[in-house]
Design an enzyme around this catalytic site. Sequence first.
Site, PDB file in Angstrom:
ATOM      1  N   SER A  73      39.758  40.169  41.728  1.00 21.52           N
ATOM      2  CA  SER A  73      40.892  40.959  41.248  1.00 21.52           C
ATOM      3  C   SER A  73      40.492  42.344  40.751  1.00 21.52           C
ATOM      4  O   SER A  73      41.350  43.177  40.530  1.00 21.52           O
ATOM      5  CB  SER A  73      41.623  40.207  40.134  1.00 21.52           C
ATOM      6  OG  SER A  73      40.789  40.094  39.013  1.00 21.52           O
TER       7      SER A  73
ATOM      8  N   ASP B  20      49.298  42.271  34.120  1.00 21.50           N
ATOM      9  CA  ASP B  20      48.863  40.912  33.775  1.00 21.50           C
ATOM     10  C   ASP B  20      49.867  40.099  32.958  1.00 21.50           C
ATOM     11  O   ASP B  20      49.537  39.019  32.505  1.00 21.50           O
ATOM     12  CB  ASP B  20      47.552  40.984  32.980  1.00 21.50           C
ATOM     13  CG  ASP B  20      46.390  41.354  33.878  1.00 21.50           C
ATOM     14  OD1 ASP B  20      46.558  41.297  35.103  1.00 21.50           O
ATOM     15  OD2 ASP B  20      45.319  41.683  33.338  1.00 21.50           O
TER      16      ASP B  20
ATOM     17  N   HIS C 207      39.685  42.577  33.208  1.00 25.34           N
ATOM     18  CA  HIS C 207      40.647  43.520  33.796  1.00 25.34           C
ATOM     19  C   HIS C 207      40.630  44.848  33.058  1.00 25.34           C
ATOM     20  O   HIS C 207      40.052  44.966  31.978  1.00 25.34           O
ATOM     21  CB  HIS C 207      42.055  42.935  33.792  1.00 25.34           C
ATOM     22  CG  HIS C 207      42.302  41.972  34.913  1.00 25.34           C
ATOM     23  ND1 HIS C 207      43.434  41.226  35.022  1.00 25.34           N
ATOM     24  CD2 HIS C 207      41.542  41.630  35.992  1.00 25.34           C
ATOM     25  CE1 HIS C 207      43.374  40.461  36.100  1.00 25.34           C
ATOM     26  NE2 HIS C 207      42.231  40.680  36.699  1.00 25.34           N
TER      27      HIS C 207
END
Lengths: 178, 190
Positions: free
Chosen positions: A55, A121, A95
């Site tokens: 990701s 998210d 992230h």
Amino acid sequence: MWDYLFDDVKRMNKRQFIYQVLSFGMIVSSALMIWKGLMVVTGSESPIVVVLSGSMEPAFHRGDLLFLTNYPEEPVRVGEIVVFKVEGRDIPIVHRVLKLHEKNNGTVKFLTKGDNNSVDDRGLYAQGQLWLTKKDVVGRARGFLPYVGMVTIYMNEYPKFKFAVLACLAVYVLVHRE
Amino acid sequence: MTETRSSDAPEVVTINKFDGAAAKNAIDDAIREVFTGDLKCKESFALIDGRLVLCALAVGVALYALLWDYLYPFPQSRLVLIICVSSYFILMGILTLYTTFKEKGIFVVAKEKHGNGMRIWEASSYVKKHDDKYNLVLVMRDSNTGKTREASVIKSFANFIDVNGVIVQSIVTSEVTKLYNSLLNEKKEK
């Protein structure tokens, strides 16, 4: 070869046997103490993590090893890559910070998104959670080592293989004298 | 884990004679038996016990850190972790110093009464990596005179181990006794 395997142990006296067990204990504790030492130095509860998903491509790939720090005096900023935990998920997520609100007293709330994901998210957070806060952060990425973490990933995918390797090492150390 | 004494029925020890560490350990054991058996000395465990205590302390500190960190997760346990981690590495340093400067490969310390004094025998051995030469050093300290004498012998493993990998106790005994007597006689001459 098998004849010899346990001979060393059988011939040991009480003290040699205790020493054998203790030196096995010291190998394990050395690893443990290095890890705990890193925790203290970096301020992060998990100073080294492995990237498990794609990701964050192209920044990080699956299997990259990340080094984290989590010094309380360093503020979180937009664009930084953070590792955070979400309630109800065992595995922390890596992230990038997308939006951030900071109050005068220094408290922050922020939103994250994976570089390779098309949405932010919020869908990953706990039910009803819209922002992350400082307490959710495990650390901020400071450096990485590509591919090394693949070993860990394979080990976790084949737990039997992992336990077999660990058991073999343990038996070798316990049975082999010096 | 059997305690062996040469007074018992002699146990046949078969080792892999091409494994240097195993051969060294087996000969060390045989020499220890010579001291506690034929030479009627009493083994002193102070040296090895010291090392065991250091190891146990180190493992104990690590276990304590693990338990504390489990009970009070990280940011709270910081201070205890700092103390544990630093004391662990200090203990490791002490252990290294202890084995290199105090133990120096000594595998048996035997005490022998004579007259109203004591003779203390220390046997140490070392083998270079990939080498077949067994270096035995025997040190005698006399508590009466306070003097120290030293004798050593370098022999190949082949002298002590037969073709099947069995330690030949009689050869070990005669070799050790020879060294033992040479140290005793040397003392009388002077």
